[in-house]
Design a protein around this motif. Structure first.
Motif, PDB file in Angstrom:
ATOM      1  N   ASP A 107     -10.164  -5.207 -11.693  1.00 42.06           N
ATOM      2  CA  ASP A 107      -9.617  -4.722 -12.961  1.00 42.06           C
ATOM      3  C   ASP A 107      -8.104  -4.917 -13.022  1.00 42.06           C
ATOM      4  N   ASP A 109      -6.098  -2.769 -14.624  1.00 40.97           N
ATOM      5  CA  ASP A 109      -5.403  -1.518 -14.958  1.00 40.97           C
ATOM      6  C   ASP A 109      -5.017  -0.674 -13.746  1.00 40.97           C
ATOM      7  N   GLN A 111      -6.733   0.404 -11.426  1.00 40.05           N
ATOM      8  CA  GLN A 111      -7.744   1.294 -10.856  1.00 40.05           C
ATOM      9  C   GLN A 111      -8.218   0.728  -9.526  1.00 40.05           C
ATOM     10  N   ARG A 227      -6.932   5.668 -14.254  1.00 38.83           N
ATOM     11  CA  ARG A 227      -6.234   4.796 -15.199  1.00 38.83           C
ATOM     12  C   ARG A 227      -4.901   5.440 -15.529  1.00 38.83           C
TER      13      ARG A 227
HETATM   14 MG   LIG Z   1     -10.351   0.833 -15.891  1.00 44.41          MG
END
Ligand SMILES: [Mg+2]
Ligand SMILES: Nc1nc2c(ncn2[C@@H]2O[C@H](COP(=O)(O)OP(=O)(O)OP(=O)(O)O)[C@@H](O)[C@H]2O)c(=O)[nH]1
Length: 391
Positions: A107, A109, A111, A227
């Protein structure tokens, strides 16, 4: 231009990173990977492919800006179709255009903290062909600030999928942080036909197909971060879809077994009725039984071929003959084993109808049926592969 990394004969790992409206995260993510993480990895050439669905926040433009600095940074832009499609198209690009030896799902973001790329690639270098960033093994974790409900859904959801798919040895089946070797694993999967490509839940099918082909699966602890920007997209629809995929996959394999059972039963009917009919035509009991048994073997072969194993139907005459002979040979097993078990039981207990019936049912359920099912899957219709023969 930044440091150009191009090695001869070195394996290429491509991180496929879908990004939708990740403008804020893009710069820090690219910088951390290229400055902090990739330099710590030796023995493979690391690449990053961002898959952007023309995000309105211009995520793509930020990537383009960094492409001037890092030559191993790639950008694939396409229309928005959902997360699974971003991965499928990203994988295709990584394999066909970039000639990846392994791909990673990750991902944008944060995470998936970038530092976890290092142990995952190390596991690949040590021979793993499927590496799972796992939140549910020692050292792994889910975000502390997740609400209890989300923690429960994630934990029990995973446990449920492990049970449904009968994968007790693996702990995180829904993680989005994974590495997959291309040769023998990714290239064996029909990516465009995975379930739920529009959603997160495609991960479960992708996992299931990968695990079928992978020889060495390794789980690496992953501390899954929360997040940092925006609101979470976790919702009931996604959760239900994930369970649905798991249940369908869980049943799919059993459907074949049920069909096999039904065909076996029709075989028994053919055998029994055939025997009585032939007797009435005046044949000896021996020949009636022999012919009726062969008739049952033939009908079993035909029904299994066109129904139980319809995805693997043998059609070429040149293949049917040897496979049918193998099928006959494997049927001999029952002829040898059943009388042994029945007479054995009669000797140990008593030679009564009840003992004979139980012994016969025991022989069928415990020995003959599993034996036939395994032989058909392994050697006749070849839906399974022996672990050491997986490529
Ligand atoms: Mg995410
Ligand atoms: N290209 C593309 N990327 C996507 C799409 N949906 C999500 N992503 C990216 O895929 C990654 C995972 O998506 P997230 O929205 O973070 O999903 P999540 O982690 O399950 O849920 P959150 O708790 O909301 O973070 C992120 O890098 C997203 O930017 C999409 O439709 N297209």
């Amino acid at each position: 231009m930044g440091e150009a990394r191009s090695y001869v004969n070195m394996d290429k790992v491509v991180i496929v990173m879908p990004a939708y409206n990740e403008a804020e995260n893009m710069g820090p993510m690219i910088t951390e990977l290229f400055e902090e993480v990739f330099p710590k990895i030796t023995g493979v050439e690391m690449n990053l492919l961002i898959v952007d669905d023309f995000s309105p926040d211009k995520t793509g433009d930020i990537v383009k800006k960094y492409q001037g600095k890092y030559s191993n940074l790639y950008l694939l832009q396409k229309e928005r179709e959902g997360l699974g499609w971003a991965y499928v198209k990203g994988f295709r690009y990584a394999v066909e255009k970039l000639h990846a030896d392994a791909v990673m799902e990750m991902d944008a973001d944060f995470q998936h903290p970038p530092k976890f790329v290092i142990p995952m690639v190390e596991a690949y270098l040590n021979g793993a062909d499927y590496v799972i960033g796992s939140r549910y093994i020692k050292g792994g974790s889910v975000p502390k600030n997740w609400e209890t409900f989300r923690k429960l859904v994630s934990y029990f959801g995973n446990l449920f999928i492990r049970i449904v798919l009968v994968k007790p040895k693996l702990h995180d089946l829904t993680t989005g942080f994974r590495l997959t070797k291309v040769k023998g694993v990714l290239d064996q999967i029909d990516l465009e036909h995975l379930m739920e490509l529009g959603r997160f839940s495609h991960k479960v099918d992708l996992f299931y197909q990968s695990i079928k082909h992978a020889k060495k699966v390794v789980e690496i602890p992953l501390a899954f971060a929360s997040r940092t920007k925006e609101k979470s997209k976790f919702n009931t629809k996604e959760t239900i879809s994930t369970f649905r995929v798991a249940i369908i996959l869980g049943i799919k394999d059993k459907v074949r077994f049920i069909k096999f059972g039904i065909v076996g039963f029709t075989g028994f009917l053919v055998n029994y009725l055939g025997l009585e009919v032939l007797k009435r035509f005046g044949l000896s009991t021996y020949f009636s039984t022999l012919l009726a048994t062969e008739a049952a073997i033939i009908s079993n072969f035909i029904f299994n071929n066109v129904w139980t194993f319809k995805d693997k139907t043998i059609t070429k005459v040149g293949d049917i003959i040897p496979q049918f002979l193998k099928f006959n040979l494997s049927s001999l097993f029952a002829v040898v084993v059943q009388p042994l078990i029945v007479t054995g039981a009669a000797r140990i207990f008593s030679d009564s109808p009840v003992v004979r019936l139980f012994a016969l049912v025991f022989a069928l359920i415990v020995v003959v049926i599993p034996y036939n099912y395994v032989v058909y899957n392994l050697f006749i219709w070849k839906t399974w592969k022996l672990p050491w023969k997986k490529k």
